[in-house]
Scaffold this active site. Structure first.
Site, PDB file in Angstrom:
ATOM      1  N   GLN A   1      35.405  63.463  40.521  1.00 16.65           N
ATOM      2  CA  GLN A   1      35.394  63.670  41.821  1.00 16.65           C
ATOM      3  C   GLN A   1      33.618  63.924  42.271  1.00 16.65           C
ATOM      4  OE1 GLN A   1      38.195  65.578  44.170  1.00 16.65           O
ATOM      5  NE2 GLN A   1      37.063  65.871  46.060  1.00 16.65           N
TER       6      GLN A   1
ATOM      7  N   SER B   1      37.472  65.984  34.543  1.00 22.05           N
ATOM      8  CA  SER B   1      38.516  66.243  35.679  1.00 22.05           C
ATOM      9  C   SER B   1      39.344  65.255  36.079  1.00 22.05           C
ATOM     10  CB  SER B   1      37.790  66.941  37.032  1.00 22.05           C
ATOM     11  OG  SER B   1      38.784  67.394  37.824  1.00 22.05           O
ATOM     12  N   LEU B   2      39.193  64.402  37.296  1.00 26.94           N
ATOM     13  CA  LEU B   2      39.788  63.280  37.718  1.00 26.94           C
ATOM     14  C   LEU B   2      39.649  62.191  36.628  1.00 26.94           C
ATOM     15  CD1 LEU B   2      41.018  60.893  39.463  1.00 26.94           C
ATOM     16  CD2 LEU B   2      38.419  60.886  40.256  1.00 26.94           C
TER      17      LEU B   2
ATOM     18  N   ARG C   1      47.596  63.733  43.226  1.00 27.38           N
ATOM     19  CA  ARG C   1      47.163  64.979  42.878  1.00 27.38           C
ATOM     20  C   ARG C   1      46.109  65.263  43.834  1.00 27.38           C
ATOM     21  NH1 ARG C   1      42.073  65.379  39.922  1.00 27.38           N
ATOM     22  NH2 ARG C   1      42.003  66.881  38.349  1.00 27.38           N
TER      23      ARG C   1
ATOM     24  N   HIS D   1      39.967  73.977  39.994  1.00 25.07           N
ATOM     25  CA  HIS D   1      40.053  74.266  38.553  1.00 25.07           C
ATOM     26  C   HIS D   1      39.976  76.157  38.549  1.00 25.07           C
ATOM     27  CE1 HIS D   1      39.916  70.449  36.780  1.00 25.07           C
ATOM     28  NE2 HIS D   1      38.739  70.231  37.643  1.00 25.07           N
TER      29      HIS D   1
ATOM     30  N   GLN E   1      45.328  71.349  33.456  1.00 28.19           N
ATOM     31  CA  GLN E   1      43.938  71.158  33.940  1.00 28.19           C
ATOM     32  C   GLN E   1      43.370  71.746  35.350  1.00 28.19           C
ATOM     33  OE1 GLN E   1      42.511  67.502  35.767  1.00 28.19           O
ATOM     34  NE2 GLN E   1      41.861  66.603  33.810  1.00 28.19           N
TER      35      GLN E   1
END
Length: 311
Positions: free
Chosen positions: A14, A97-98, A122, A206, A255
């Site tokens: 992102q 991440s993503l 998500r 996170h 995650q």
């Protein structure tokens, strides 16, 4: 692109999104068009139009930019295949991440349709968590990991705060409650940070402020089929390689509330002999970070149809 050297694909997360991303691939690649069209069918709205012609403020929504970045990155891969490069010679793959979901689709562990639903939901769950537990994120540049961790410990009186992304030596992103973020910004400058940059987000990604999102996502991850990855995937939660379905599921569950050990992932691949790094997807974030980790490796940004950027 075919080379005897070990290579890896790095997929962005992102923040890489911009209006117009992927449009040249859509216009020039039948495989890319199929992916965008399939994503539109799965989501029930025109994701391609949002990517190509929409408003930046809409694309920046977490629930929209996450599927948009995933589809755009994989559309680039589809165009590779039409040019005769399947990517099967990759030593390993990783995503920020993503981007880890993109990597897992590429590695054959998660079906494209399942991944689109997962990352859209998500994003929705993360938006809901932001409303339930408002927070922020702050990039700290010029201090080592221990110094940033000590700052987080020292400002716990102001609210929950913790490291969220270890991107490269000298850059750590922290996540936490608003007052704690403000105190961390002051402490970082007092202790010699070269720069502190508040991120344009309304949540603490996170970190444990994402607990509610993680629990909702866990239910979905346990309901889908995950296959053994055909290519090792370096995970965000510990930087190590995984292939097995149970490992993949557990990693994705952790995650959302764990720091992203991106630098560790890159350093592991360098240690294992990877010489060529390809940032595949919108933007140049992957290339920028990799240059900070090791400028001597071959680093490429691939986000325009029919052209590579050599750096």
């Amino acid at each position: 692109m075919i080379s005897n050297a070990k290579k890896t694909y790095l997929f962005p997360g992102q923040g890489a999104q911009y209006i117009g991303m992927g449009k040249d691939f859509y216009e020039n690649s039948a495989g890319a068009r199929r992916l965008y069209d399939k994503a539109n069918d799965v989501l029930g709205f025109d994701l391609a139009d949002i990517c190509f012609n929409g408003r930046q403020e809409d694309l920046d929504r977490t629930s929209l930019c996450q599927p948009a970045i995933l589809v755009t990155s994989l559309a680039i891969i589809e165009s590779f295949k039409e040019l005769g490069d399947s990517g099967n010679e990759c030593f390993a793959v990783a995503g920020l991440s993503l981007g880890e979901y993109t990597a897992l689709v590429f590695a054959g562990a998660i079906k494209f349709e399942d991944a689109i639903r997962l990352v859209h939901n998500r994003g929705l769950y993360m938006e809901e968590a932001c409303q339930e537990s408002p927070g922020g994120m702050l990039t700290i540049i010029g201090l080592d990991n221990e110094a940033v961790e000590n700052i987080c410990d020292d400002v716990q009186w102001a609210g929950a705060i913790s490291p969220a992304n270890y991107n490269y030596p000298g850059q750590v992103v922290v996540s936490g409650e608003i007052n704690a973020i403000k105190e961390a910004e002051k402490r970082a400058m007092e202790r010699g940070a070269k720069m502190v940059i508040p991120l344009n987000v309304n949540g603490a990604f996170h970190s444990h402020l994402m607990d509610s999102a993680s629990k909702k996502l866990e239910e979905e991850l346990r309901s889908i089929s995950i296959s053994k990855a055909e290519i090792p995937v370096a995970t965000n939660v510990d930087g190590n390689y995984i292939c097995e379905p149970d490992e993949i599921r557990d990693s994705l569950i952790k995650q959302l509330t764990s720091p992203v050990l991106w630098c560790h992932s890159l350093e592991n691949m360098i240690k294992d002999g990877v010489e060529e790094f390809y940032g595949v997807g919108p933007g140049r974030t992957m290339v920028g970070i990799m240059k900070k980790v090791n400028r001597k490796k071959k680093i490429n940004s691939i986000d325009k149809f029919g052209a590579f950027r050599y750096n």
